[in-house]
Design an enzyme around this catalytic site. Structure first.
Site, short mmCIF file in Angstrom:
data_model
loop_
_atom_site.label_atom_id
_atom_site.label_comp_id
_atom_site.label_asym_id
_atom_site.label_seq_id
_atom_site.Cartn_x
_atom_site.Cartn_y
_atom_site.Cartn_z
N HIS A 43 1.11 -1.43 -0.09
CA HIS A 43 0.33 -0.44 -0.06
C HIS A 43 0.52 1.26 -0.20
O HIS A 43 0.03 2.26 0.19
CB HIS A 43 -0.91 -0.17 1.43
C1 UD1 Z 1 -1.38 6.50 5.56
C2 UD1 Z 1 -0.28 6.66 5.97
C3 UD1 Z 1 0.92 5.14 5.95
C4 UD1 Z 1 0.23 4.11 6.92
C5 UD1 Z 1 -1.01 4.15 6.04
C6 UD1 Z 1 -1.17 3.14 7.40
C7 UD1 Z 1 0.54 9.10 5.48
C8 UD1 Z 1 1.15 9.77 5.05
N1 UD1 Z 1 -0.06 8.18 4.97
O1 UD1 Z 1 -1.52 6.25 4.37
O2 UD1 Z 1 1.93 5.69 6.74
O3 UD1 Z 1 0.90 3.10 6.01
O4 UD1 Z 1 -1.83 5.12 6.52
O5 UD1 Z 1 -2.44 2.16 6.12
O6 UD1 Z 1 0.04 9.29 6.90
N2 UD1 Z 1 -8.49 6.25 1.91
C9 UD1 Z 1 -10.12 4.87 2.42
N3 UD1 Z 1 -10.09 4.73 3.07
C10 UD1 Z 1 -10.20 5.22 3.75
C11 UD1 Z 1 -8.69 5.55 4.16
C12 UD1 Z 1 -8.25 6.14 3.09
O7 UD1 Z 1 -10.33 5.32 0.51
O8 UD1 Z 1 -10.90 5.19 5.23
C13 UD1 Z 1 -8.53 5.96 1.02
C14 UD1 Z 1 -8.54 7.17 0.23
O9 UD1 Z 1 -8.17 7.40 -1.73
C15 UD1 Z 1 -7.22 8.42 -0.17
C16 UD1 Z 1 -5.89 7.28 -0.22
O10 UD1 Z 1 -7.11 6.46 0.49
O11 UD1 Z 1 -6.94 9.13 -0.71
C17 UD1 Z 1 -4.90 7.32 1.37
O12 UD1 Z 1 -4.99 7.68 2.40
P1 UD1 Z 1 -4.17 8.37 3.10
O13 UD1 Z 1 -4.03 8.48 4.84
O14 UD1 Z 1 -4.06 9.78 2.47
O15 UD1 Z 1 -2.58 7.45 3.02
P2 UD1 Z 1 -2.47 5.94 3.69
O16 UD1 Z 1 -2.15 5.69 1.85
O17 UD1 Z 1 -4.19 5.33 4.14
N1 UDP Z 2 -3.76 -5.19 9.75
C1 UDP Z 2 -5.05 -5.63 9.34
N2 UDP Z 2 -6.04 -6.09 8.62
C2 UDP Z 2 -5.61 -5.96 7.47
C3 UDP Z 2 -3.89 -6.04 7.40
C4 UDP Z 2 -2.85 -5.10 7.87
O1 UDP Z 2 -5.92 -5.14 10.35
O2 UDP Z 2 -6.58 -6.66 7.01
C5 UDP Z 2 -2.90 -4.76 10.59
C6 UDP Z 2 -1.06 -5.25 11.17
O3 UDP Z 2 -1.78 -6.60 11.11
C7 UDP Z 2 -0.53 -4.02 10.92
C8 UDP Z 2 -1.48 -3.23 10.57
O4 UDP Z 2 -2.61 -3.51 10.03
O5 UDP Z 2 -1.09 -4.09 13.03
C9 UDP Z 2 -0.44 -2.38 9.60
O6 UDP Z 2 -0.44 -1.15 9.03
P1 UDP Z 2 0.16 -0.91 7.50
O7 UDP Z 2 0.13 -1.95 6.81
O8 UDP Z 2 -1.53 0.03 6.91
O9 UDP Z 2 0.53 0.40 7.33
P2 UDP Z 2 2.29 0.63 8.17
O10 UDP Z 2 1.97 -0.02 9.35
O11 UDP Z 2 2.49 0.14 6.82
O12 UDP Z 2 1.71 2.16 8.66
#
Ligand code: UD1
Ligand code: UDP
Length: 357
Positions: free
Chosen positions: A201
């Site tokens: 992701h």
């Molecule tokens: C964010 C964090 C990343 C973390 C991840 C955990 C930053 C810069 N990035 O990335 O470090 O690893 O969360 O999962 O803070 N979206 C949805 N539904 C939601 C949330 C997001 O559809 O509830 C979609 C939207 O299109 C949005 C995109 O995901 O634009 C990205 O969401 P965003 O929170 O900006 O960053 P993540 O990629 O989720």
């Molecule tokens: N996780 C979850 N469901 C999923 C994928 C990940 O509960 O489908 C949990 C996983 O066990 C870990 C956390 O989400 O605790 C990791 O989140 P993510 O990979 O989105 O973010 P990152 O750690 O890279 O910031």
């Protein structure tokens, strides 16, 4: 001392949950504030229910947006919330935009700021997470480093706050929840007996169509059952670049919605090995009740302890290198060291430090 626990995304909810439980059993007074960076039930709400923690006291509804919009909006809303709640100490965890916003809003108001999971560095400036964690570390008074290595990194940068080595609260979460997961995990798809667990992701990966294609070509050659709980960002990006159908069509690929934490714990426990660009999953794979090999689909990692202990290998995003590493994995003789991220007592240590202030 009035504490504000700030969170906003899936990993922050999971990693803050053991701390919230610990605070609940202490004399410390705290509020929980959710910025709303993640808002869909499957990446936010479900975790409060599964982890049996109360819902946040304040929900700021920041939502998605550009880096500046999301961080700026979260700062403005957090400043208001801290004022209303008479916050004295702000706790943030990790490296998201929510974390940077919480630290900056707090420090600019003259509050104390505590950064949990401090001192991680990927040295990869393409990642928003890298400057988020650096700026947060340098805006914090209390730095809870997971390992001695992260403490040394902070000392090497002449950090101004006090540094404590505590372990990572994600190990507390794995230990606290695995038994519950074994009883309660509930899949709405059929789990193959043997499978590879896959997640991707990171923006620098899934927003780049070239990397998407590399990944698809790699998965096409694996020819083994694969389960990929797809993050909303990844789904949107694969769709936008016209690659979602091809990803879904890969032989052996089971693309499923983001899973609950209990389900994901079971997937990690039962899989043959993991391929991921996630940060948290690299740590969880070292938990004593998981112990799984991780192929890190990235150019770098800010979690070198897991590499040194034998759990992770950074394989980049090119097909040849990934397949070479995956094919040479010798499961029979794989024997990684113990857990480099602590013994499951990180949240207890953090609360003890807070109680002494
Ligand atoms: C964010 C964090 C990343 C973390 C991840 C955990 C930053 C810069 N990035 O990335 O470090 O690893 O969360 O999962 O803070 N979206 C949805 N539904 C939601 C949330 C997001 O559809 O509830 C979609 C939207 O299109 C949005 C995109 O995901 O634009 C990205 O969401 P965003 O929170 O900006 O960053 P993540 O990629 O989720
Ligand atoms: N996780 C979850 N469901 C999923 C994928 C990940 O509960 O489908 C949990 C996983 O066990 C870990 C956390 O989400 O605790 C990791 O989140 P993510 O990979 O989105 O973010 P990152 O750690 O890279 O910031």
């Amino acid at each position: 001392m009035k504490i504000a626990v700030v969170l906003g995304t899936r990993p922050e909810i999971i990693k803050m949950s053991p701390l919230i439980r610990q605070l609940e059993n202490s004399e410390l007074e705290y509020d929980m504030i959710h910025t709303g960076q993640h808002y869909d039930e499957e990446v936010s709400g479900i975790f409060f229910d599964q982890l049996e923690i109360s819902r946040p006291d304040k929900y700021l509804g920041v939502g998605s947006g550009s880096q500046a919009e999301q961080t700026g909006e979260a700062m403005i809303e957090l400043e208001r919330a801290f004022q209303k709640l008479d916050t004295e100490l702000v706790l943030v965890e990790g490296d998201t935009n929510t974390v940077l916003a919480g630290a900056l809003a707090g420090i600019k108001m003259g509050l104390e700021v505590g950064h949990i999971e401090a001192g991680l560095r990927s040295y990869d400036y393409r990642m928003p997470e890298e400057y988020n964690r650096r700026l947060t570390d340098h805006s914090s008074n209390l730095l809870f480093a997971p390992t001695e290595k992260s403490k040394e990194i902070l000392k090497g940068e002449d950090i101004w706050g006090d540094v404590f080595v505590t372990g990572n609260t994600v190990i507390d979460a794995c230990i606290q929840n695995m038994e519950i997961a074994e009883q309660k995990a509930d899949f709405d798809f059929e789990l193959p007996e043997k499978f590879v667990l896959l997640t991707a992701h990171r923006a620098e990966n899934v927003d780049d169509p070239k990397v998407q294609e590399n990944f698809i070509e790699t998965f096409e050659e694996i020819r083994y059952p694969m389960i990929y709980p797809i993050h909303p960002r990844a789904e949107e990006q694969f769709k936008e670049h016209g690659n979602l159908k091809r990803l879904e069509g890969v032989e052996g690929m089971k693309l499923v919605p983001p899973q609950g934490y209990l389900e994901f714990l079971m997937l990690m426990k039962r899989c043959e090995f993991i391929m991921t660009d996630s940060g948290g999953i690299q740590e969880e794979a070292t938990a004593p009740n998981i112990r799984k090999k991780v192929f890190v689909l990235r150019r770098s990692t800010e979690r070198p302890e897991a590499v040194e202990a034998g759990y992770s290998t950074v394989v980049g995003t090119e097909k040849e290198k990934i397949l070479e590493e995956v094919k040479s994995f010798d499961e029979e003789n794989w024997d990684p060291e113990g857990c480099p991220y602590g013994d499951g007592n990180a949240s207890k240590k953090i609360v003890e430090i807070l109680e002494k202030r």
